[in-house]
Design a protein around this motif. Structure first.
Motif, PDB file in Angstrom:
ATOM      1  N   LYS A 108       0.840  -1.187   0.000  1.00  0.00           N
ATOM      2  CA  LYS A 108       0.000   0.000   0.000  1.00  0.00           C
ATOM      3  C   LYS A 108       0.879   1.243   0.000  1.00  0.00           C
ATOM      4  O   LYS A 108       1.892   1.300   0.698  1.00  0.00           O
ATOM      5  N   THR A 109       0.477   2.233  -0.785  1.00  0.00           N
ATOM      6  CA  THR A 109       1.216   3.489  -0.851  1.00  0.00           C
ATOM      7  C   THR A 109       0.736   4.413   0.264  1.00  0.00           C
ATOM      8  O   THR A 109      -0.472   4.628   0.424  1.00  0.00           O
ATOM      9  N   PHE A 110       1.685   4.968   1.006  1.00  0.00           N
ATOM     10  CA  PHE A 110       1.334   5.805   2.143  1.00  0.00           C
ATOM     11  C   PHE A 110       1.706   7.258   1.881  1.00  0.00           C
ATOM     12  O   PHE A 110       2.845   7.570   1.532  1.00  0.00           O
ATOM     13  N   SER A 111       0.730   8.127   2.060  1.00  0.00           N
ATOM     14  CA  SER A 111       0.988   9.557   2.042  1.00  0.00           C
ATOM     15  C   SER A 111       1.125  10.025   3.486  1.00  0.00           C
ATOM     16  O   SER A 111       0.855   9.269   4.426  1.00  0.00           O
ATOM     17  N   ALA A 112       1.542  11.261   3.667  1.00  0.00           N
ATOM     18  CA  ALA A 112       1.656  11.806   5.021  1.00  0.00           C
ATOM     19  C   ALA A 112       0.287  11.792   5.714  1.00  0.00           C
ATOM     20  O   ALA A 112       0.194  11.527   6.918  1.00  0.00           O
ATOM     21  N   LYS A 113      -0.766  12.050   4.959  1.00  0.00           N
ATOM     22  CA  LYS A 113      -2.119  12.047   5.503  1.00  0.00           C
ATOM     23  C   LYS A 113      -2.518  10.654   5.960  1.00  0.00           C
ATOM     24  O   LYS A 113      -3.130  10.480   7.030  1.00  0.00           O
ATOM     25  N   ALA A 114      -2.163   9.628   5.171  1.00  0.00           N
ATOM     26  CA  ALA A 114      -2.498   8.246   5.528  1.00  0.00           C
ATOM     27  C   ALA A 114      -1.742   7.802   6.773  1.00  0.00           C
ATOM     28  O   ALA A 114      -2.297   7.105   7.629  1.00  0.00           O
ATOM     29  N   ILE A 115      -0.486   8.208   6.881  1.00  0.00           N
ATOM     30  CA  ILE A 115       0.306   7.866   8.066  1.00  0.00           C
ATOM     31  C   ILE A 115      -0.273   8.542   9.302  1.00  0.00           C
ATOM     32  O   ILE A 115      -0.384   7.930  10.373  1.00  0.00           O
TER      33      ILE A 115
END
Length: 256
Positions: A108-115
């Motif tokens: 899964k690709t993680f953005s700062a928002k997702a983290i």
């Protein structure tokens, strides 16, 4: 699922977990970064506590007056506050690392928002467990106290990895449901995987011991830096174990 089918599936999954995949390298690096971050935060805590102790000045234990009591109260308050902030920082760093680890494992690709979302949902998960732990420590007395703490700790660890894996793609309510339904509904199917994981941990520990002994025998592990080197090797080996453990439980969770 019959017992024989379960044993075959569990054994196959266990062996497959040792098959090298590139994401393992990333997860291992993240686990090592967590250890380094923990060491840095511990150093900062030590510096802060040292500064707090210095600021209270010299306290004469035989002359307790109002000023001395104020100094001691200030010292205790600031020390507790520093310890609480340290634990909070460690948990935030831990949650960030877990997000990156599970992101690579589940592709899964993680953005700062997702983290940030993952960290927040882990804080929500931690709050009730903290309250339960507090009530257990405060309410359970005698010989049952240690047993109760161990039980709560085991349940927390067992359910947390299921929750963290689920929360990457689901909301809090569904993730909690998945963690508890899987964790308790299939609890018997976890026994052998956990036993195998403990055996691997024991083998990892023996590997650390052998490496330390070999380094000492060759004079590489000098007395001046022996403690640091031994701890560093232990951290590397533990990081490798926890990285493998994530892949193992991820594979195992796919057994139907």
């Amino acid at each position: 699922m019959s017992i024989l089918t379960y044993l075959k599936a569990t054994g196959k999954t266990f062996l497959h977990s040792f098959k090298f995949k590139l994401p393992f390298v990333f997860v291992l690096v993240y686990e090592l970064l967590f250890v380094l971050g923990l060491a840095l935060l511990s150093w900062v805590l030590a510096q802060v506590l040292g500064s707090i102790a210095t600021n209270i000045g010299d306290v004469n234990p035989y002359q307790f007056g109002a000023e001395t009591m104020t100094q001691m109260q200030t010292f205790l308050t600031n020390s507790v506050l520093a310890a609480v902030l340290f634990l909070f920082a460690v948990f935030i760093w831990y949650a960030i690392v877990q997000a990156l680890c599970w992101g690579h494992i589940l592709n899964k690709t993680f953005s700062a928002k997702a983290i940030a979302r993952f960290v927040l949902m882990n804080i929500v998960w931690l709050i009730p467990w903290t309250l339960v732990s507090w009530f257990v420590i405060a309410g359970v007395k005698g010989n049952f106290a240690v047993t109760a703490v161990v039980v709560v700790s085991v349940l927390f660890v067992h359910l947390s990895w299921l929750y963290q894996r689920a929360v990457l793609s689901n909301g809090i309510k569904k993730s909690v449901s998945i963690a508890f339904n899987t964790g308790f509904g299939d609890v018997l199917t976890f026994i052998i995987p956990y036993l195998l994981a403990l055996i691997v941990l024991w083998v990892w520990a023996q590997l650390w011991f052998v490496i330390v002994v070999l380094l000492q025998s060759r004079g590489i592990l000098l007395e001046a830096g022996s403690a640091f080197t031994a701890v560093f090797l232990a951290c590397v080996i533990l990081a490798a174990f926890f990285a493998w453990l994530k892949f193992y439980f991820n594979f195992y969770s796919k057994i139907e």
